[in-house]
Design an enzyme around this catalytic site. Structure first.
Site, PDB file in Angstrom:
ATOM      1  N   ASP A  12       0.863  -1.183   0.000  1.00 53.87           N
ATOM      2  CA  ASP A  12       0.000   0.000   0.000  1.00 53.87           C
ATOM      3  C   ASP A  12       0.903   1.237   0.000  1.00 53.87           C
ATOM      4  O   ASP A  12       2.137   1.149  -0.175  1.00 53.87           O
ATOM      5  CB  ASP A  12      -1.024  -0.045   1.150  1.00 53.87           C
ATOM      6  CG  ASP A  12      -0.406   0.196   2.532  1.00 53.87           C
ATOM      7  OD1 ASP A  12       0.827   0.392   2.625  1.00 53.87           O
ATOM      8  OD2 ASP A  12      -1.164   0.200   3.520  1.00 53.87           O
ATOM      9  N   CYS A  69       2.861  -3.383   4.000  1.00 52.06           N
ATOM     10  CA  CYS A  69       2.042  -2.237   4.374  1.00 52.06           C
ATOM     11  C   CYS A  69       2.731  -1.600   5.577  1.00 52.06           C
ATOM     12  O   CYS A  69       3.933  -1.836   5.792  1.00 52.06           O
ATOM     13  CB  CYS A  69       0.588  -2.627   4.621  1.00 52.06           C
ATOM     14  SG  CYS A  69       0.290  -3.760   5.990  1.00 52.06           S
ATOM     15  N   THR A  71       2.378  -2.089   8.867  1.00 57.59           N
ATOM     16  CA  THR A  71       2.779  -3.128   9.826  1.00 57.59           C
ATOM     17  C   THR A  71       3.082  -4.465   9.171  1.00 57.59           C
ATOM     18  O   THR A  71       3.678  -5.343   9.800  1.00 57.59           O
ATOM     19  CB  THR A  71       1.639  -3.378  10.828  1.00 57.59           C
ATOM     20  OG1 THR A  71       0.476  -3.803  10.090  1.00 57.59           O
ATOM     21  CG2 THR A  71       1.314  -2.120  11.628  1.00 57.59           C
ATOM     22  N   HIS A 102       9.518 -24.855   7.523  1.00 56.54           N
ATOM     23  CA  HIS A 102       8.472 -25.634   8.193  1.00 56.54           C
ATOM     24  C   HIS A 102       7.071 -25.398   7.637  1.00 56.54           C
ATOM     25  O   HIS A 102       6.251 -26.304   7.645  1.00 56.54           O
ATOM     26  CB  HIS A 102       8.464 -25.325   9.694  1.00 56.54           C
ATOM     27  CG  HIS A 102       9.604 -25.950  10.428  1.00 56.54           C
ATOM     28  ND1 HIS A 102       9.677 -25.995  11.799  1.00 56.54           N
ATOM     29  CD2 HIS A 102      10.740 -26.557   9.977  1.00 56.54           C
ATOM     30  CE1 HIS A 102      10.798 -26.609  12.175  1.00 56.54           C
ATOM     31  NE2 HIS A 102      11.464 -26.940  11.081  1.00 56.54           N
ATOM     32  N   HIS A 137       6.572 -31.881   8.167  1.00 55.04           N
ATOM     33  CA  HIS A 137       6.056 -30.538   7.898  1.00 55.04           C
ATOM     34  C   HIS A 137       5.100 -30.544   6.698  1.00 55.04           C
ATOM     35  O   HIS A 137       4.152 -29.756   6.650  1.00 55.04           O
ATOM     36  CB  HIS A 137       7.208 -29.561   7.670  1.00 55.04           C
ATOM     37  CG  HIS A 137       8.158 -29.525   8.818  1.00 55.04           C
ATOM     38  ND1 HIS A 137       7.782 -29.098  10.072  1.00 55.04           N
ATOM     39  CD2 HIS A 137       9.456 -29.917   8.922  1.00 55.04           C
ATOM     40  CE1 HIS A 137       8.816 -29.202  10.902  1.00 55.04           C
ATOM     41  NE2 HIS A 137       9.834 -29.697  10.218  1.00 55.04           N
TER      42      HIS A 137
END
Ligand code: RB5
Length: 149
Positions: A12, A69, A71, A102, A137
């Site tokens: 963004d 973005c 965060t 993993h 995994h």
């Protein structure tokens, strides 16, 4: 070993400068950087940009996606709504390595208001150089895929 060397990058408005630095960084390491913007600083909603990048990964057009973005959290949540996407926010190189080894993550989310450029580039390198370990995994990743219906 993958033959698809394309990485889609999207963000963004909060992360344009860091996204462009990452695009140049991965290109210098031999990847094809598919930078789908945006390039202008007007406010623009992260779900749109997360979804656009995720579609290119889910379709197989790009091997990996790197999305940003402020965060990393909002765009990560949006990307994970697209079937086939496994995306995590990473603030450290250990997590970036582990979500490949993993979790077989195919997208990495970063927060431009959280990490500086130097750490972000190290996180990207850790993500791109780690390999999925398979085995137990793979069973767990299959369980995640089963949740998608
Ligand atoms: C935009 O101001 C901000 O909300 C966005 O970049 C992101 O941090 C959301 O998760």
């Amino acid at each position: 070993m993958t033959t698809n060397n394309r990485i889609v990058l999207s963000s963004d408005h909060a992360a344009i400068v860091l996204r462009q630095a990452i695009a140049a960084h991965v290109a210098a390491r031999g990847w094809v950087a598919v930078d789908i913007g945006p390039t202008t600083p007007e406010s623009t909603p992260y779900p749109k940009h997360g979804a656009e990048a995720a579609q290119l990964v889910a379709s197989g057009d790009c091997r990996f996606g790197i999305i940003l973005c402020g965060t990393g959290q909002g765009i990560m949540i949006a990307a994970n709504k697209v079937k086939g996407i496994r995306c995590g926010v990473c603030l450290d190189t250990f997590s970036a390595r582990m979500i490949r080894q993993h979790n077989d993550a195919n997208m990495l989310a970063l927060g431009a208001r959280v990490v500086g450029e130097g750490l972000a580039l190290d996180i990207v390198d850790a993500f791109l150089t780690a390999q999925f370990e398979g085995g137990r995994h793979a069973t767990r990743v299959a369980m995640i895929e089963a949740l998608e219906g």
